[in-house]
Design an enzyme around this catalytic site. Structure first.
Site, PDB file in Angstrom:
ATOM      1  N   GLY A   1      -5.357  -5.828   2.760  1.00 55.78           N
ATOM      2  CA  GLY A   1      -4.930  -4.442   2.600  1.00 55.78           C
ATOM      3  C   GLY A   1      -5.625  -3.522   3.579  1.00 55.78           C
ATOM      4  O   GLY A   1      -5.201  -3.350   4.719  1.00 55.78           O
ATOM      5  N   ARG A   2      -6.751  -2.956   3.137  1.00 57.30           N
ATOM      6  CA  ARG A   2      -7.393  -1.894   3.904  1.00 57.30           C
ATOM      7  C   ARG A   2      -7.770  -2.307   5.324  1.00 57.30           C
ATOM      8  O   ARG A   2      -7.724  -1.493   6.240  1.00 57.30           O
ATOM      9  CB  ARG A   2      -8.626  -1.385   3.137  1.00 57.30           C
ATOM     10  CG  ARG A   2      -8.255  -0.572   1.904  1.00 57.30           C
ATOM     11  CD  ARG A   2      -9.418  -0.390   0.970  1.00 57.30           C
ATOM     12  NE  ARG A   2      -9.874  -1.670   0.435  1.00 57.30           N
ATOM     13  CZ  ARG A   2     -10.968  -1.846  -0.298  1.00 57.30           C
ATOM     14  NH1 ARG A   2     -11.720  -0.809  -0.578  1.00 57.30           N
ATOM     15  NH2 ARG A   2     -11.284  -3.049  -0.745  1.00 57.30           N
TER      16      ARG A   2
ATOM     17  N   LYS B   1       1.783  -8.688  -8.954  1.00 57.88           N
ATOM     18  CA  LYS B   1       0.475  -8.404  -8.355  1.00 57.88           C
ATOM     19  C   LYS B   1      -0.389  -7.749  -9.420  1.00 57.88           C
ATOM     20  O   LYS B   1       0.013  -6.776 -10.050  1.00 57.88           O
ATOM     21  CB  LYS B   1       0.629  -7.479  -7.155  1.00 57.88           C
ATOM     22  CG  LYS B   1      -0.686  -6.903  -6.695  1.00 57.88           C
ATOM     23  CD  LYS B   1      -0.784  -6.800  -5.208  1.00 57.88           C
ATOM     24  CE  LYS B   1      -2.130  -6.285  -4.760  1.00 57.88           C
ATOM     25  NZ  LYS B   1      -2.389  -4.915  -5.174  1.00 57.88           N
TER      26      LYS B   1
ATOM     27  N   MET C   1       0.851  -1.201   0.000  1.00 61.11           N
ATOM     28  CA  MET C   1       0.000   0.000   0.000  1.00 61.11           C
ATOM     29  C   MET C   1       0.882   1.245   0.000  1.00 61.11           C
ATOM     30  O   MET C   1       1.651   1.486   0.942  1.00 61.11           O
ATOM     31  CB  MET C   1      -0.946  -0.006   1.208  1.00 61.11           C
ATOM     32  CG  MET C   1      -2.080  -1.014   1.041  1.00 61.11           C
ATOM     33  SD  MET C   1      -3.283  -0.962   2.391  1.00 61.11           S
ATOM     34  CE  MET C   1      -2.422  -1.904   3.646  1.00 61.11           C
ATOM     35  N   ALA C   2       0.734   2.012  -1.083  1.00 58.91           N
ATOM     36  CA  ALA C   2       1.522   3.235  -1.247  1.00 58.91           C
ATOM     37  C   ALA C   2       1.217   4.203  -0.107  1.00 58.91           C
ATOM     38  O   ALA C   2       0.067   4.356   0.294  1.00 58.91           O
ATOM     39  CB  ALA C   2       1.174   3.881  -2.591  1.00 58.91           C
TER      40      ALA C   2
ATOM     41  N   CYS D   1      -2.082  -1.254 -10.411  1.00 65.22           N
ATOM     42  CA  CYS D   1      -2.376   0.085  -9.919  1.00 65.22           C
ATOM     43  C   CYS D   1      -3.322   0.833 -10.853  1.00 65.22           C
ATOM     44  O   CYS D   1      -3.019   1.041 -12.024  1.00 65.22           O
ATOM     45  CB  CYS D   1      -1.120   0.896  -9.717  1.00 65.22           C
ATOM     46  SG  CYS D   1      -1.524   2.430  -8.903  1.00 65.22           S
TER      47      CYS D   1
ATOM     48  N   GLN E   1       7.972  -4.074  -4.078  1.00 63.36           N
ATOM     49  CA  GLN E   1       7.261  -3.918  -5.352  1.00 63.36           C
ATOM     50  C   GLN E   1       7.797  -2.749  -6.177  1.00 63.36           C
ATOM     51  O   GLN E   1       7.979  -1.652  -5.657  1.00 63.36           O
ATOM     52  CB  GLN E   1       5.771  -3.689  -5.083  1.00 63.36           C
ATOM     53  CG  GLN E   1       4.956  -3.642  -6.359  1.00 63.36           C
ATOM     54  CD  GLN E   1       3.495  -3.354  -6.100  1.00 63.36           C
ATOM     55  OE1 GLN E   1       3.128  -2.255  -5.739  1.00 63.36           O
ATOM     56  NE2 GLN E   1       2.660  -4.349  -6.295  1.00 63.36           N
TER      57      GLN E   1
HETATM   58  C1  LIG Z   1      -3.879   3.227   0.427  1.00 64.97           C
HETATM   59  C2  LIG Z   1      -3.671   2.126  -0.571  1.00 64.97           C
HETATM   60  C3  LIG Z   1      -2.503   2.064  -1.308  1.00 64.97           C
HETATM   61  C4  LIG Z   1      -2.276   1.028  -2.231  1.00 64.97           C
HETATM   62  N1  LIG Z   1      -1.081   0.953  -2.869  1.00 64.97           N
HETATM   63  C5  LIG Z   1      -0.799  -0.126  -3.641  1.00 64.97           C
HETATM   64  C6  LIG Z   1       0.505  -0.330  -4.161  1.00 64.97           C
HETATM   65  O1  LIG Z   1       1.426   0.458  -3.920  1.00 64.97           O
HETATM   66  N2  LIG Z   1       0.704  -1.420  -4.946  1.00 64.97           N
HETATM   67  C7  LIG Z   1      -0.292  -2.333  -5.212  1.00 64.97           C
HETATM   68  O2  LIG Z   1      -0.057  -3.303  -5.910  1.00 64.97           O
HETATM   69  N3  LIG Z   1      -1.522  -2.174  -4.695  1.00 64.97           N
HETATM   70  C8  LIG Z   1      -1.787  -1.124  -3.911  1.00 64.97           C
HETATM   71  N4  LIG Z   1      -3.020  -1.011  -3.325  1.00 64.97           N
HETATM   72  C9  LIG Z   1      -4.011  -2.072  -3.519  1.00 64.97           C
HETATM   73  C10 LIG Z   1      -3.954  -3.087  -2.379  1.00 64.97           C
HETATM   74  O3  LIG Z   1      -2.695  -3.743  -2.371  1.00 64.97           O
HETATM   75  C11 LIG Z   1      -5.069  -4.145  -2.498  1.00 64.97           C
HETATM   76  O4  LIG Z   1      -4.925  -4.818  -3.717  1.00 64.97           O
HETATM   77  C12 LIG Z   1      -6.462  -3.538  -2.445  1.00 64.97           C
HETATM   78  O5  LIG Z   1      -6.565  -2.583  -1.402  1.00 64.97           O
HETATM   79  C13 LIG Z   1      -7.531  -4.621  -2.251  1.00 64.97           C
HETATM   80  O6  LIG Z   1      -7.335  -5.319  -1.056  1.00 64.97           O
HETATM   81  P1  LIG Z   1      -8.239  -5.003   0.275  1.00 64.97           P
HETATM   82  O7  LIG Z   1      -9.661  -5.166  -0.124  1.00 64.97           O
HETATM   83  O8  LIG Z   1      -7.783  -6.033   1.285  1.00 64.97           O
HETATM   84  O9  LIG Z   1      -7.928  -3.599   0.693  1.00 64.97           O
HETATM   85  C14 LIG Z   1      -3.275   0.040  -2.439  1.00 64.97           C
HETATM   86  C15 LIG Z   1      -4.458   0.124  -1.712  1.00 64.97           C
HETATM   87  C16 LIG Z   1      -4.679   1.136  -0.788  1.00 64.97           C
HETATM   88  C17 LIG Z   1      -5.962   1.164  -0.001  1.00 64.97           C
END
Ligand SMILES: Cc1cc2nc3c(=O)[nH]c(=O)nc-3n(C[C@H](O)[C@H](O)[C@H](O)COP(=O)(O)O)c2cc1C
Length: 330
Positions: free
Chosen positions: A226-227, A141, A18-19, A102, A71
């Protein structure tokens, strides 16, 4: 046991990249809560190549958070390969992950991120080039597709496998969906059946029980969260425990939440310095306080803080207030 290349991972629970969130401070904290694998926030290939100072700092890894996955993202083969080579030689990451999910326009515009999902051949080409250039295992991913009419998740995952990728993490949404709708776990199941490399399922896991449902439904080798882990490393701990024992550990009390929040704060300060860390920590603090009564006013106070002591002071006062109220009721 989940194994990615020759990297052994103790359990099936993976912290999503997560960025702006998954730096060494947060990753270590989540690792201490039992995550099998933690993923770093995405790092730009160009930033690596230019040795941009901020980007170089993003490559910092604490030994205690290993195994971890770093990543990278980029749109051109040459720069992606060069960045991967740099990470391979100069970082102690265990795994190099390529971002193909992304949805942020800034990233897709330059042909990186989810744009590749439209073309399995391009995925094959890019992943092979990176695999050939590095020693560390390479993973990808991805989202399940670009939009409803262009879902090539199976072809794309097979392209990763053919190219020598060692695992695929799949978020069951299209690029166009952003975060709308429900993540599609059927696609994760279909991909799992179509490749032999490990598949890590991702999307909308908000409780330990849902993590188990995703694993049961899809047959995936791991579950990526993630979230639900934002301000909530207990989600990881509770999920690992639930998957191992079937027992659901209760949510933490406010005092414990604040203690971990402050630990996270101190680690972020060590990483980025007080000024930047406190500003960045404001959003995390709000996440830690989700579900805590009276957090609205406290959130406003948090957003005014500039120093470690101010932020810690607001948090400590909240604990005292919540506990005093609970004692009155009791
Ligand atoms: C704040 C935030 C930043 C994210 N940054 C990235 C990232 O840098 N690289 C990536 O592959 N996915 C990124 N994602 C996506 C998450 O890795 C994940 O695939 C997505 O949130 C779905 O999973 P969840 O339902 O468990 O949150 C980000 C998601 C969030 C909420």
């Amino acid at each position: 046991m989940l194994k990615i290349g020759d990297i052994k991972i103790n359990n099936q629970v993976v912290l999503a990249p997560m960025a702006g969130v998954c730096n060494a401070a947060f990753r270590l904290t989540v690792k201490e809560f039992g995550a099998g694998l933690v993923c770093a926030e995405m790092v730009s290939d160009k930033g690596i190549i230019m040795k941009n100072e901020k980007t170089m700092n993003m490559l910092y890894i604490d030994e205690r958070e290993k195994p971890m996955s770093l990543q990278i993202f980029g749109g051109e083969r040459e720069t992606l390969v060069e960045a991967a080579r740099f990470v391979d030689k100069n970082s102690n990451a265990d795994i190099i992950d390529i971002n193909m999910g992304c949805p942020v326009p800034k990233i897709t515009k330059c042909d990186a991120g989810a744009k590749w999902l439209l073309d399995p051949n391009k995925i094959y080409e890019m992943v092979s080039a990176v695999v050939d250039a590095v020693d560390k295992p390479v993973t990808v991913k991805m989202r399940m597709g670009w939009d409803e009419d262009h879902i090539y998740a199976i072809e794309n995952a097979q392209a990763v496998e053919r190219a020598g990728g060692k695992a695929v993490a799949l978020h069951g949404r299209t690029r166009v969906q952003m975060y709308e709708g429900q993540a599609n776990w059927d696609i994760i199941r279909d991909v799992k059946q179509a490749v032999r490399i490990p598949v890590i399922g991702n999307g909308d896991v908000t409780t330990p029980q849902e993590a188990k449902q995703l694993l049961d439904h899809t047959g995936a080798d791991g579950v990526m969260i993630g979230r639900a882990a934002l301000g909530n490393p207990w989600m990881i701990y509770r999920t690992v425990h639930y998957l191992e024992t079937g027992e659901l550990i209760p949510e933490p009390e406010v005092r414990e939440k604040i203690e971990v929040c402050k630990l996270h704060l101190d680690r972020l300060i060590a990483l980025k310095g007080e000024r930047v860390a406190v500003r960045e920590m404001r959003k995390h603090a709000a996440w830690y306080l989700k579900g805590v009564r009276g957090n609205g006013t406290v959130r406003n106070q948090i957003n005014e803080t500039e120093t470690r002591d101010q932020l810690a002071g607001v948090l400590d006062q909240l604990v005292l207030d919540v506990e005093a109220k609970a004692a009155q009721v009791g």
